[in-house]
Design an enzyme around this catalytic site. Structure first.
Site, PDB file in Angstrom:
ATOM      1  N   LYS A   1      -2.223   3.011  39.853  1.00  0.00           N
ATOM      2  CA  LYS A   1      -1.036   2.276  38.974  1.00  0.00           C
ATOM      3  C   LYS A   1      -0.677   3.057  37.906  1.00  0.00           C
ATOM      4  CE  LYS A   1      -1.738  -2.084  38.900  1.00  0.00           C
ATOM      5  NZ  LYS A   1      -2.323  -3.429  38.406  1.00  0.00           N
TER       6      LYS A   1
ATOM      7  N   ARG B   1      -2.998  -4.338  32.358  1.00  0.00           N
ATOM      8  CA  ARG B   1      -3.137  -4.464  33.890  1.00  0.00           C
ATOM      9  C   ARG B   1      -4.572  -3.412  34.290  1.00  0.00           C
ATOM     10  NH1 ARG B   1       2.380  -2.407  36.046  1.00  0.00           N
ATOM     11  NH2 ARG B   1       1.871  -3.724  37.637  1.00  0.00           N
TER      12      ARG B   1
ATOM     13  N   GLY C   1      -5.374  -7.421  43.754  1.00  0.00           N
ATOM     14  CA  GLY C   1      -5.894  -8.604  43.221  1.00  0.00           C
ATOM     15  C   GLY C   1      -7.489  -8.834  43.017  1.00  0.00           C
TER      16      GLY C   1
ATOM     17  N   MET D   1      -9.135  -7.073  40.476  1.00  0.00           N
ATOM     18  CA  MET D   1      -9.162  -7.130  39.282  1.00  0.00           C
ATOM     19  C   MET D   1      -8.461  -7.725  38.242  1.00  0.00           C
ATOM     20  SD  MET D   1     -10.955  -3.310  38.877  1.00  0.00           S
ATOM     21  CE  MET D   1      -9.491  -2.619  39.647  1.00  0.00           C
TER      22      MET D   1
ATOM     23  N   ARG E   1       3.024   1.847  45.318  1.00  0.00           N
ATOM     24  CA  ARG E   1       1.748   2.372  45.924  1.00  0.00           C
ATOM     25  C   ARG E   1       2.127   2.513  47.492  1.00  0.00           C
ATOM     26  NH1 ARG E   1      -1.368  -3.107  44.554  1.00  0.00           N
ATOM     27  NH2 ARG E   1      -0.579  -4.219  46.052  1.00  0.00           N
TER      28      ARG E   1
ATOM     29  N   HIS F   1      -1.191 -13.070  48.533  1.00  0.00           N
ATOM     30  CA  HIS F   1      -2.579 -12.711  48.441  1.00  0.00           C
ATOM     31  C   HIS F   1      -2.802 -12.720  50.010  1.00  0.00           C
ATOM     32  CE1 HIS F   1      -7.033 -12.559  48.011  1.00  0.00           C
ATOM     33  NE2 HIS F   1      -6.696 -11.659  47.150  1.00  0.00           N
TER      34      HIS F   1
ATOM     35  N   SER G   1     -28.873  17.712  73.084  1.00  0.00           N
ATOM     36  CA  SER G   1     -27.894  16.523  72.647  1.00  0.00           C
ATOM     37  C   SER G   1     -28.779  15.890  71.755  1.00  0.00           C
ATOM     38  CB  SER G   1     -27.728  15.556  73.791  1.00  0.00           C
ATOM     39  OG  SER G   1     -27.227  14.331  73.415  1.00  0.00           O
TER      40      SER G   1
ATOM     41  N   CYS H   1     -25.478  12.397  70.521  1.00  0.00           N
ATOM     42  CA  CYS H   1     -25.082  11.120  71.162  1.00  0.00           C
ATOM     43  C   CYS H   1     -25.827   9.985  70.224  1.00  0.00           C
ATOM     44  CB  CYS H   1     -25.606  10.822  72.599  1.00  0.00           C
ATOM     45  SG  CYS H   1     -27.342  11.142  72.673  1.00  0.00           S
TER      46      CYS H   1
ATOM     47  N   TYR I   1     -19.537  18.798  71.274  1.00  0.00           N
ATOM     48  CA  TYR I   1     -18.893  17.413  71.599  1.00  0.00           C
ATOM     49  C   TYR I   1     -19.688  16.259  70.807  1.00  0.00           C
ATOM     50  CZ  TYR I   1     -22.844  16.458  74.936  1.00  0.00           C
ATOM     51  OH  TYR I   1     -24.070  16.004  75.084  1.00  0.00           O
TER      52      TYR I   1
HETATM   53  P1  ADP Z   1      -2.385  -6.292  40.636  1.00  0.00           P
HETATM   54  O1  ADP Z   1      -3.123  -5.192  40.394  1.00  0.00           O
HETATM   55  O2  ADP Z   1      -3.155  -7.469  40.872  1.00  0.00           O
HETATM   56  O3  ADP Z   1      -1.337  -6.373  41.362  1.00  0.00           O
HETATM   57  P2  ADP Z   1      -0.750  -6.178  38.347  1.00  0.00           P
HETATM   58  O4  ADP Z   1      -1.400  -5.467  36.968  1.00  0.00           O
HETATM   59  O5  ADP Z   1       0.267  -5.312  39.015  1.00  0.00           O
HETATM   60  O6  ADP Z   1      -1.962  -6.674  39.049  1.00  0.00           O
HETATM   61  O7  ADP Z   1       0.060  -7.180  37.690  1.00  0.00           O
HETATM   62  C1  ADP Z   1       0.230  -8.449  38.129  1.00  0.00           C
HETATM   63  C2  ADP Z   1       1.550  -8.968  37.883  1.00  0.00           C
HETATM   64  O8  ADP Z   1       2.171  -8.976  36.749  1.00  0.00           O
HETATM   65  C3  ADP Z   1       2.374  -8.065  38.692  1.00  0.00           C
HETATM   66  O9  ADP Z   1       3.369  -9.172  39.536  1.00  0.00           O
HETATM   67  C4  ADP Z   1       3.214  -7.274  37.775  1.00  0.00           C
HETATM   68  O10 ADP Z   1       4.305  -6.948  38.369  1.00  0.00           O
HETATM   69  C5  ADP Z   1       3.159  -8.179  36.565  1.00  0.00           C
HETATM   70  N1  ADP Z   1       3.415  -7.454  35.585  1.00  0.00           N
HETATM   71  C6  ADP Z   1       2.406  -6.532  35.043  1.00  0.00           C
HETATM   72  N2  ADP Z   1       2.955  -5.778  33.802  1.00  0.00           N
HETATM   73  C7  ADP Z   1       4.141  -6.562  33.617  1.00  0.00           C
HETATM   74  C8  ADP Z   1       5.187  -6.195  32.621  1.00  0.00           C
HETATM   75  N3  ADP Z   1       4.601  -5.497  31.739  1.00  0.00           N
HETATM   76  N4  ADP Z   1       6.316  -7.189  32.636  1.00  0.00           N
HETATM   77  C9  ADP Z   1       6.379  -8.053  33.579  1.00  0.00           C
HETATM   78  N5  ADP Z   1       5.713  -8.103  34.542  1.00  0.00           N
HETATM   79  C10 ADP Z   1       4.656  -7.430  34.767  1.00  0.00           C
HETATM   80 MG    MG Z   2       0.420  -5.157  41.420  1.00  0.00          MG
HETATM   81 MG    MG Z   3      -3.999  -9.382  39.657  1.00  0.00          MG
END
Ligand code: ADP
Ligand code: MG
Ligand code: MG
Length: 908
Positions: A32, A103, A112, A114, A376, A490, A798, A865, A885
């Site tokens: 990220k 984040r 999701g 963490m 990503r 999710h 083998s 094998c 192989y």
């Molecule tokens: P995950 O890794 O579980 O996707 P994120 O860190 O991406 O968690 O964040 C969870 C949600 O919060 C996402 O929808 C993301 O876009 C939103 N979010 C994170 N940071 C900000 C921010 N600075 N402003 C607005 N929304 C945010």
């Molecule tokens: Mg995210």
């Molecule tokens: Mg999350």
């Protein structure tokens, strides 16, 4: 004095079209963080922020909280200042406050897995300043209640207390909604939101005994530490295990200025994909919500809307919503905010071209301005993986080698699973319709809790919505069904990543957790009832639906052809029957690496003759029984040779301890005694005689052939005669006769003499001949050490890595269940050596055996094998060891072919 380069940076800033990092620093900044930096460089609007590195996380795990905070504090303070300057607001300021999000972000995406906290920096005073500054009281209080909710859950541990409980904050909200007779969170008034804040804080105090923290800096450090801790949370640990990711990677922490999707009609938030993650189709798609924040879309709090008009129309068709209503109530972003849509469409195109792969993006619209919050490489199903690779290749975005390298070999497995029979589908009773969130066919028994997914052999996990806690159960279940949430929920994202069938957002389902039941209209389904899911149409079907083998798609065949173009190592299969051999051949097997002859003896009509042979007291008696077996074996071999016409077939001579063939039950012993006209006692004596303390180290393998040469003679005769019979029919057979469990040179020589002698006899009798090879299985450590000697006479080796692993470790595979799981848990072993070849130890023996064998005979044919032959890491090892192989079970042949190509491309 330290130079700037000696000073290791712990914190990397980004924003304002510049950044300290970039996408190459993924390991240090997490996926990220690295991509936020990269997007900054690309001029894509990302809110300013900074990333605390994964190394800090690792240090935190070692040294703890205080030292870690002390170490990074100056850098974090400076980085916050940088955000303040860019945003023109101040963290903790009462009049002009800066709010931030905290984040997580590991080097690989763990959707999701963490935790994230939004709107951090609010307290009772700051909220008033925010309201005044934005002139939007409702927004300010909505942000505050969200903040307490998220911070409470993530940092203060305010989670449901038992599994059928709902989230404590959700409960308070539901209560208020009932009282106020409203349904949606957007209907709360300012007063409601203020009440919620008060009640939330009260709940925190009651449960934790502490006041909710008011100082923004305390809040920040609390959140940073919570993100670090989440790396060792149950969900993350399970996810790491599932994917074999090491624990010492750690997670980065991203701190970023908030942008607000919850400022009213002109704001919103969403998730989008540059291509269809289920099918791979090249269509931009995604979902959004007006006046919403963060995970609202993913969590399914309201029915999300589609980004594109096309998507919206497709959705309306499934949901049986007519055009007028669709435009009025469910407009696409393309229709509702055409300018924003155009901008977003431009970014998705730019990002896909830049990363040269399908992207999964998050965005937020704040009062008519678009912000991108994440990009990503998107998770996808096996089918989508293959289609996207081929499409990117055809559009010349990537090269052939890149197309092969972007594939995950194990995911090809998904393409080989059965699909619903179209005839059966026509007769099926569809009880409800959901969204086709992840394709596939699933039939199973209903369960309502993730930790009960293993209650039935085939289960369908049915939830109102799923959460990261459900991961393990989702993995076990055959299919996933949710009542809430869209195509980016999710459940949908995780299911596609797993290649698991999923139907989401089936609003007609009324799920009752306490009653463990599901109601559709007036029909009720209970736990244990059978249902079927069609992940390609979103149909939910009563009962079981018949399945058929899948047709391999055109793209799949193209990928396989491409793989073969780049791999010189061959892929064979382990097959004991013509049927298996044909399946494998269709998957591209280039021969058989292992045919186990003993399986042929277990069939009813043969086991009797086999037992007679074993019980015979004299050579003559034994020969008589073997004569009965000969035509049966010959027929088996003819079938296999025919299936593999022209391709090499390795046949292993009888291997298991004889004890496995004799009857152990009184009734069968009596039958046998009668059949053979001997006493029951004689049978019993023989059975007792054959029993061993360590059968796996006992009278088996070539020790059988060396003590009962008649067996080797009969099997050789069957093989050679079968090959000659085929020759008469114009079909070429290429037998490779394999002597099992050789440990000494003499053991091999003895058997070889019998084989070659018998073959010569048959040639003389028939006045005809064929080419064949005699080789050995390398599975006893000693054999690998004297491989140079054995190679003087052997035509091929083998490596039987199952036994070789067993004997190198001294672990009995049949008893390893008692300690292996504990070893894996404790980290005494990092992986199961029976699953993933132990390159460090067992691998050395493979290397030594190959090297020494080829010293004597440079063109010695060497293969492997055993289960490892279809495991991608092990295949790579085999390529690097220069094996000719690998051989694996039929359904793993495509995986091995791709792995072999990848290994060669990586090595070059
Ligand atoms: P995950 O890794 O579980 O996707 P994120 O860190 O991406 O968690 O964040 C969870 C949600 O919060 C996402 O929808 C993301 O876009 C939103 N979010 C994170 N940071 C900000 C921010 N600075 N402003 C607005 N929304 C945010
Ligand atoms: Mg995210
Ligand atoms: Mg999350």
């Amino acid at each position: 004095m330290e130079t700037a380069q000696d000073l290791k940076m712990n914190v990397y800033k980004f924003g304002n079209k510049t950044a300290d990092g970039n996408s190459k620093l993924r390991n240090l900044l997490g996926g990220k963080g690295a991509n936020l930096a990269e997007m900054s460089w690309l001029g894509i609007p990302v809110p300013a922020g900074f990333t605390i590195t994964t190394e800090v996380c690792t240090q935190y795990n070692q040294y703890g909280q205080e030292e870690t905070i002390a170490m990074i504090k100056p850098e974090v303070e400076e980085a916050i200042k940088n955000i303040e300057e860019i945003m023109g607001s101040t963290f903790g300021d009462k009049d002009n406050p800066l709010l931030i999000s905290v984040r997580s972000g590991a080097r690989v995406s763990m959707p999701g897995m963490m935790d994230t906290v939004l709107n951090l920096g609010l307290n009772d005073e700051v909220v008033l300043g925010l309201a005044a500054k934005t002139n939007n009281e409702r927004f300010a209080w909505d942000s505050y209640r969200r903040f307490i909710q998220m911070y409470g859950g993530v940092v203060l541990g305010m989670k449901p207390e038992s599994k059928d409980d709902i989230d404590p904050f959700e409960e308070i909200m539901e209560h208020l909604k009932d009282k106020r007779h409203i349904e949606l969170d957007t209907e709360f008034t300012v007063q409601d939101l203020q009440d919620l804040v008060y009640d939330f804080k009260d709940a925190v105090k009651k449960r934790t005994g502490h006041d909710f923290p008011t100082d923004p800096w305390d809040q920040l450090w609390g959140a940073v530490i919570a993100v670090f801790n989440s790396w060792n949370g149950d969900r993350a640990v399970y996810y790491r295990k599932m994917h074999n990711y090491p624990a010492d990677w750690g997670t980065a922490v991203n701190v970023q200025a908030m942008v607000y999707g919850n400022m009213g009609e002109n704001s919103g938030t969403g998730v989008c994909f540059t291509r269809d993650a289920g099918t791979g189709e090249n269509v931009f798609n995604g979902e959004y919500l007006i006046d919403a924040q963060g995970e609202d879309v993913v969590a399914g709090v309201r029915t999300p809307l589609q980004i594109t008009k096309l998507g919206s129309e497709r959705w309306a068709e499934l949901a049986k919503v007519d055009e007028e209503e669709r435009v009025a109530n469910y407009p696409s972003l393309e229709e509702k905010m055409p300018e924003i849509f155009k901008e977003l469409d431009g970014y998705q195109d730019k990002l896909e071209k830049h990363y040269r792969d399908m992207q999964d993006m998050e965005f937020t619209i704040q009062e008519g301005k678009l912000w991108i919050l994440q990009t990503r490489n998107g998770k996808r199903t096996g089918a989508a993986m293959v289609k996207i690779a081929i499409d990117l290749l055809k559009s010349k975005m990537i090269s052939e080698k890149e197309a092969l390298l972007m594939l995950e070999p194990n995911k090809l497995d998904e393409l080989l699973h059965p699909v619903f029979d179209t005839g059966a589908l026509k007769r099926a009773h569809v009880i409800a319709q959901g969204l086709p969130a992840s394709p596939g066919a699933a039939t199973g028994q209903l369960v309502f809790f993730a930790d009960e997914a293993n209650k039935y052999k085939n289960s369908i996990l049915c939830r109102i919505e799923t959460s990261p806690e459900d991961l393990e159960g989702m993995n076990i279940a055959k299919g996933i069904l949710t009542a809430r949430g869209g195509m980016t929920s999710h459940a949908a994202v995780v299911a596609r990543g797993m290649g698991k069938c999923c139907v989401s957002g089936a609003g007609a389902l009324k799920i009752n957790y306490k009653g463990r039941s599901l109601r559709v209209g007036d029909k009720v389904y209970h736990e244990g009832d059978w249902i079927s899911l069609n992940g390609s149409t979103g149909n939910i079907i009563e009962g079981k639906v018949a399945t058929v083998e899948p047709e391999l798609s055109g793209e799949f065949a193209e990928i396989m052809e491409l793989a073969d173009k780049y791999s010189k190592m061959k892929v064979r299969t382990n097959a004991d029957s013509p049927k298996d051999a044909l399946v494998a051949k269709n998957f591209g097997a280039q021969g058989i690496g292992l045919t186990r002859t003993e399986h042929m003896f277990f069939e009813v009509d043969r086991i009797r003759a086999m037992r007679e042979m074993i019980l015979a007291e004299t050579v003559k008696g034994r020969k008589h029984a073997l004569e009965e077996l000969l035509p049966m074996q010959r027929k088996d071999f003819e079938g296999i040779f025919e299936a593999m016409a022209g391709l090499p077939v390795t046949i292993r001579l009888l291997d298991p301890p004889l004890h496995e063939f004799v009857p152990h039950q009184l009734a069968t012993q009596k039958d046998l005694a009668e059949d053979m006209h001997i006493s029951l006692q004689a049978v019993k004596n023989k059975v007792a005689d054959l029993s061993e303390f360590n059968p796996m180290l006992g009278h088996r393998g070539c020790r059988l052939g060396n003590t009962y040469p008649e067996i080797t003679e009969m099997q050789t005769r069957a093989i050679i005669e079968a090959a000659l019979n085929l020759k008469e029919r114009g079909i070429e057979a290429k037998p490779e006769i394999m002597i099992p469990l050789v440990g000494t040179y003499a053991e091999f020589l003895e058997q070889e003499k019998i084989i070659r002698g018998t073959a010569q006899d048959v040639f003389d009798e028939r006045n005809d001949s064929i080419e064949f090879m005699v080789g050995t299985m390398m599975e006893i450590p000693r054999a690998t050490l004297i491989a140079d000697k054995i190679a003087e006479r052997a035509d091929f080796f083998s490596f039987g890595t199952n036994d070789l692993t067993q004997m190198t470790y001294g672990y009995s595979r049949d008893d390893a269940g008692k300690f292996l799981p504990i070893y894996l848990d404790k980290g005494i072993l990092t992986s199961d050596p029976f699953e993933i070849l132990d390159q460090e130890g067992v691998g050395q023996l493979v290397e030594i055996g190959t090297e020494r064998g080829r010293k004597t005979k440079p063109n010695l044919k060497v293969g492997i094998c055993g289960e490892h032959g279809g495991e991608p890491n092990s295949v790579e090892f085999c390529y690097n060891t220069d094996l000719d192989y690998v051989s694996c079970s039929p359904f793993r042949v495509p995986i091995a072919r791709l792995s072999a190509a990848q290994a060669q491309i990586k090595a070059s």
